[in-house]
Design a protein around this motif. Structure first.
Motif, PDB file in Angstrom:
ATOM      1  N   PRO A   1      -5.463-112.233  37.383  1.00  0.00           N
ATOM      2  CA  PRO A   1      -5.610-111.115  36.449  1.00  0.00           C
ATOM      3  C   PRO A   1      -4.600-111.166  35.298  1.00  0.00           C
ATOM      4  O   PRO A   1      -4.899-110.707  34.191  1.00  0.00           O
ATOM      5  N   ILE A   2      -3.386-111.717  35.563  1.00  0.00           N
ATOM      6  CA  ILE A   2      -2.388-111.827  34.500  1.00  0.00           C
ATOM      7  C   ILE A   2      -2.836-112.874  33.476  1.00  0.00           C
ATOM      8  O   ILE A   2      -2.653-112.703  32.267  1.00  0.00           O
TER       9      ILE A   2
ATOM     10  N   GLU B   1      -5.989-113.638  32.897  1.00  0.00           N
ATOM     11  CA  GLU B   1      -7.105-112.998  32.192  1.00  0.00           C
ATOM     12  C   GLU B   1      -6.580-112.047  31.115  1.00  0.00           C
ATOM     13  O   GLU B   1      -7.132-111.961  30.010  1.00  0.00           O
ATOM     14  N   ASN B   2      -5.475-111.349  31.424  1.00  0.00           N
ATOM     15  CA  ASN B   2      -4.873-110.425  30.465  1.00  0.00           C
ATOM     16  C   ASN B   2      -4.460-111.158  29.187  1.00  0.00           C
ATOM     17  O   ASN B   2      -4.572-110.639  28.088  1.00  0.00           O
ATOM     18  N   TYR B   3      -3.993-112.425  29.352  1.00  0.00           N
ATOM     19  CA  TYR B   3      -3.597-113.211  28.181  1.00  0.00           C
ATOM     20  C   TYR B   3      -4.803-113.556  27.326  1.00  0.00           C
ATOM     21  O   TYR B   3      -4.785-113.392  26.103  1.00  0.00           O
TER      22      TYR B   3
ATOM     23  N   HIS C   1      -6.115-110.172  25.675  1.00  0.00           N
ATOM     24  CA  HIS C   1      -5.285-109.403  24.763  1.00  0.00           C
ATOM     25  C   HIS C   1      -4.290-110.240  23.959  1.00  0.00           C
ATOM     26  O   HIS C   1      -3.808-109.774  22.920  1.00  0.00           O
TER      27      HIS C   1
ATOM     28  N   GLY D   1      -6.358-105.280  36.373  1.00  0.00           N
ATOM     29  CA  GLY D   1      -5.327-105.160  35.363  1.00  0.00           C
ATOM     30  C   GLY D   1      -3.937-105.202  35.965  1.00  0.00           C
ATOM     31  O   GLY D   1      -3.745-105.340  37.162  1.00  0.00           O
ATOM     32  N   LEU D   2      -2.912-105.048  35.075  1.00  0.00           N
ATOM     33  CA  LEU D   2      -1.523-105.118  35.514  1.00  0.00           C
ATOM     34  C   LEU D   2      -1.179-104.006  36.495  1.00  0.00           C
ATOM     35  O   LEU D   2      -0.398-104.193  37.421  1.00  0.00           O
TER      36      LEU D   2
END
Length: 601
Positions: free
Chosen positions: A477-478, A480-482, A485, A542-543
């Motif tokens: 997920p981290i 994917e966050n990159y 966003h 998410g985070l």
């Protein structure tokens, strides 16, 4: 009565076991205490002997000081040692002067027996005997002790073992040891001769005898094995055969097939070692174990007789309860022992037995319900497996069509997607870190096909952490966050690095990129939301979801930290405990006392 008889036998066996175990422990500890005490007493005697001998070596310089003084009396001894002939000795006046110097030296220590001189230039030998007040020359043909040793010494202090000494009848039964050195005067660098002062062993023996509680054989020896003092009086002149054992520093050793305790004090500067050698069977008091076991046996016999005598008064009640328990055993758990109005220990046993049956019934019911839930969960898992299997087959058909169409990139992306999905839907909560890294690599590879020329990424994972466990789908997920966003679509130098390492029994992962970054205000809001004490339920990846899972599993000391600068970089650090999958599974198991209390998850 059979139950009561068995109970009585059990109690007797337990009582005998406990009492004799106590006797064994008491005997063992007392024996150890006695051995330690006896060894301490022996150590004190050994210290005294070694201190006395050390003092002799220290005081030697003061005793023989007249030999180094350049006065007129000492001049005669120096002249005698320097002359190539022995004329100075044969001169009566010179000999008288030398005798006075040596007599003065002998008066400084009452343990001195003789003072020996060896003349280097011609090998002449001279001896002063204190008891018969004589100073004479010794012919080389006479086997006088110590002179051969003095002749062979080149420099330094001379230390001898103990021998029978004396050419005079009065001295033949004396046992003496020697301390000596070289002689030369003023700035004369040549060695004119050697001297040796011999001391009797009576003073050492007196020091030894003044101590009580001595155990073993006490020995003073030079480091090369010459015996200086032996409490057993063995001065054969031979080397100490087990000197190597003493110098090894071992506390115990096997000598001649027997085990001995060894105490040593080594004076390396003085070139000697003091030792006490005591056979292990000679330590301790053999009467104490007999006394303790005899007393315990007598007490045990008295207690058993009293127990059997008193037991007959309660045998009737025991028989009654035994019959009732037999009926319970032949029936079912719904049967309970009737409780009488008589309140005593046997009545309490009946009450506890009924409570035990009730608790057993509840436990069976709980286990049955738990087993049913487990079976239902297995059925749901099998049913859920149908849909992934159908999806894998569908993706395989699409992949074949992509290969037929010549689109290798799409085909590879489909394979990676299938492998990624297969890893994510496996029915397990914790997986090894190596498996989670594989999932991350598959995820990044899928995006790499789209950003082939604009993305550069690295994974630097320490192999030491691969064996530890991690909650499934915690890392990607981290990533994917990159991509959602932080990735700069219009830039061609996007760089993303994942590092994993072990530090202080914790596993750390850092995710660092040179992407869009986060503004200060937004970063503050994100940090505030993930650090909130009561996170609301989230169904995404998410985070906040990652932080919540880490805190639930590992505790508040673990979690994620975020650092970012807008349009520059973002670094996310994830910290978890270094635990294996089995340890993680065990940490989430329901305690047994919850099951006994009727709590079903």
């Amino acid at each position: 009565m059979r139950f009561y008889n068995r109970l009585m036998i059990y109690y007797i066996v337990i009582f005998l076991f406990v009492t004799y175990l106590f006797a064994f422990i008491a005997t063992r500890y007392y024996t150890q205490y006695t051995k330690i005490k006896q060894l301490e007493e022996s150590r004190n005697a050994l210290n005294a002997i070694c201190n006395y001998y050390e003092h002799k070596q220290t005081a030697l310089a003061d005793i023989i000081l007249p030999l180094y003084q350049t006065d007129k009396n000492n001049f005669y001894i120096d002249s005698m040692l320097s002359s190539p002939t022995d004329e100075d000795y044969y001169n009566p006046i010179n000999r008288m002067k030398m005798f006075e110097v040596l007599q003065d030296i002998a008066l400084r220590d009452g343990d001195i027996e003789e003072i020996l001189f060896y003349k280097n230039i011609n090998g002449s030998r001279f001896v002063y005997q204190r008891k018969n007040r004589m100073f004479h020359i010794v012919e080389a043909v006479h086997k006088y002790p110590f002179f051969d040793l003095m002749a062979g010494s080149k420099s330094g202090r001379i230390i001898t073992g103990t021998v029978q000494s004396g050419s005079n009848t009065d001295l033949k039964n004396k046992t003496v040891y020697g301390l000596g050195g070289i002689l030369g005067l003023d700035d004369d660098t040549s060695i004119k001769g050697k001297f040796l002062v011999t001391f009797n062993t009576e003073a050492i023996n007196s020091v030894f005898q003044s101590y009580s509680g001595k155990h073993g054989r006490f020995i003073l020896s030079s480091l090369n094995g010459d015996v200086i003092f032996d409490s057993e009086g063995d001065y054969s002149g031979e080397k100490l055969e087990y000197i190597d054992v003493l110098l090894s520093g071992e506390n115990n050793a096997v000598i001649d097939g027997q085990r001995y305790y060894i105490q040593t004090i080594e004076g390396k500067k003085s070139n000697y070692i003091g030792a006490n050698i005591v056979h292990e069977k000679k330590l301790g008091d053999r009467n104490i174990p007999i006394l303790i076991f005899g007393s315990i046996t007598l007490i045990a016999i008295i207690c058993i007789v009293l127990y059997i005598t008193g037991g007959h008064f309660i045998s009737r009640r025991v028989k009654e309860i035994g019959m009732a328990m037999k009926r319970v055993g032949s029936s079912n758990l719904s049967y309970r022992i009737p409780i009488t109005k008589q309140s005593d220990e046997l009545g309490e046993i009946a009450v506890k037995f009924n409570e035990m049956c009730d608790e057993l019934q509840r436990t069976i019911d709980l286990e049955y319900i738990s087993e049913m839930k487990k079976r239902n969960a297995q059925m749901e898992s099998l049913q859920a497996g149908i849909n992934p299997h159908f999806l894998y087959n569908t993706l395989e058909v699409i992949r074949v069509r992509a290969v037929d169409a010549g689109n290798e990139d799409v085909a590879k992306m489909i394979v990676n997607l299938a492998n990624l999905y297969r890893s994510m839907v496996k029915n397990c909560m914790f997986i090894p870190i190596r498996n989670e890294i594989n999932i991350c690599e598959l995820y990044v590879d899928i995006f790499s096909f789209h950003y082939k020329n604009t993305l550069d990424y690295e994974m630097n994972i320490d192999p030491k952490i691969m064996k530890y466990g991690i909650p499934k789908n915690l890392l990607h997920p981290i990533i994917e966050n990159y991509f959602v966003h932080g990735f700069k679509n219009k830039e061609s130098d996007n760089h993303f690095v994942i590092n994993g390492y072990l530090e202080n029994e914790n596993v750390f992962f850092t995710f660092e990129d040179n992407g869009k970054g986060i503004g200060k205000k937004q970063l503050k809001e994100i940090i505030s939301s993930i650090e909130a004490p009561n996170l609301e339920h989230e169904f995404g990846y998410g985070l906040i979801n990652v932080q919540k899972r880490i805190r639930l599993i590992y505790g508040a000391q673990c979690g994620i930290e975020i650092e970012s600068e807008e349009n520059s970089m973002t670094r996310i650090t994830l910290r978890i405990k270094a635990m294996t999958c089995d340890e993680l599974e065990a940490s989430l198991k329901i305690p047994k006392d919850h099951i006994h209390a009727g709590v079903i998850p």
